[in-house]
Enzyme design. Sequence first.
Site: not given
Ligand SMILES: [Zn+2]
Length: 291
Positions: A82, A216-217
Site C-alpha cells: 500500500d 480511507g474506508g
Molecule cells: Zn490509502
Amino acid sequence: MSIVTAKEIMLEASKAKYAVGAFNITNLIQMEAVVEAAIEKQAPLIIQTSVTPSKFLGRDVLVTIYRTLAESAPIPICLHLDHSTSVEYCKQCADSGYTNIMIDASKQDYEENIRQTKEVVDYCHSLGGISVEGELGTVSGVEDQVKVAEDEAALCNPDQAVEFVERTGVDIFAPAIGTAHGVYKTKNPKVDFERMGKIHQMLNGDGVKTPLVVHGGTGLSKEYALKLVEMGGAKFNVSTELKYVLIDATYGYISENRQQYNPGKIDIIVKDAIRQVVSRWIDILGSAGKA
Ligand SMILES: [Zn+2]
C-alpha cells in the site's frame, strides 16, 4: 486459485457490483484473523501492508506467511503493497512475491506521476502475476479532508484519469474523491460520489477494464460504502480501524488482567476482535459468498 492479483478478483467484483475488502495488517495475528474471517465468509480477500510494517517485518517473511496461508485457503487472496512512494521499493516487493503493488506518485506532478507509475507497471508486468495500482489526485489525512474535498484541483480530474490509465497501463486505479486516511471528524464527510461514478463510466462504460479503488474506508458509514460500491468501487481499503481494534483489544485485556502473563490470551482476544471487524465489512461490501 488461492494466490491471485488484485485485478483478477476486482474485475469480477466490479462487474457484479460488490467490492473486495482490502485490510491493512501490521502483524501475523492480524493476517491470520483477516484470512480466517474471509474464509468464514467465503469472500475474496486483499491483505495489505503499508511500507513501514513491510520493512519492519521483512517483505520476504510477509510473503512466505501469505503464501502459506493462501495456498491452503479455499478463497482467492492477494497480497498488496500500500502507498509506496518509492519505485525501487515497489520493484523489491514485486521481486519478493507481492501480487499487487501500489505506486503512489500522486504527490509528484502529473507527468512525473505517469513516468513513475509506468515504470512500476512495466516492471511488474514483465515479471507476471502482479497487478499495479496508481493514484491520481490527493487522498489526504483526515486533518485536511474538508479542504481537499472542497478543492477541485486536489480531486481526480476525470479526463486526466482516462489519459493516466492509458499512458501508464495501470491495472487498477485510485481516484481522489474526497475520502481520507484516519478517522473522519464527522459522520457525513464530503465525498464526491458523482465524480467516482463519472470516472467509472469513462473508464469502464463499455465493459470493466480498470477497476476502481476506494481509500480511507475507516469510519465511513454503511450508506457511504454502499454508494461508493454502486459508483464503481471494487476494492475498499480499511486500515486505521484495524490498528485501533488491535490496540484497544490489547489494552482492554491487560487492564482487566494485569496480573496475568500469558501472551497467547492476548493474541486470542485480538484475533477475535479483528475477525469481527473484517466480517462486518465483508457483509457491507457484498463480497460474502463470492469466493
Ligand atoms: Zn490509502
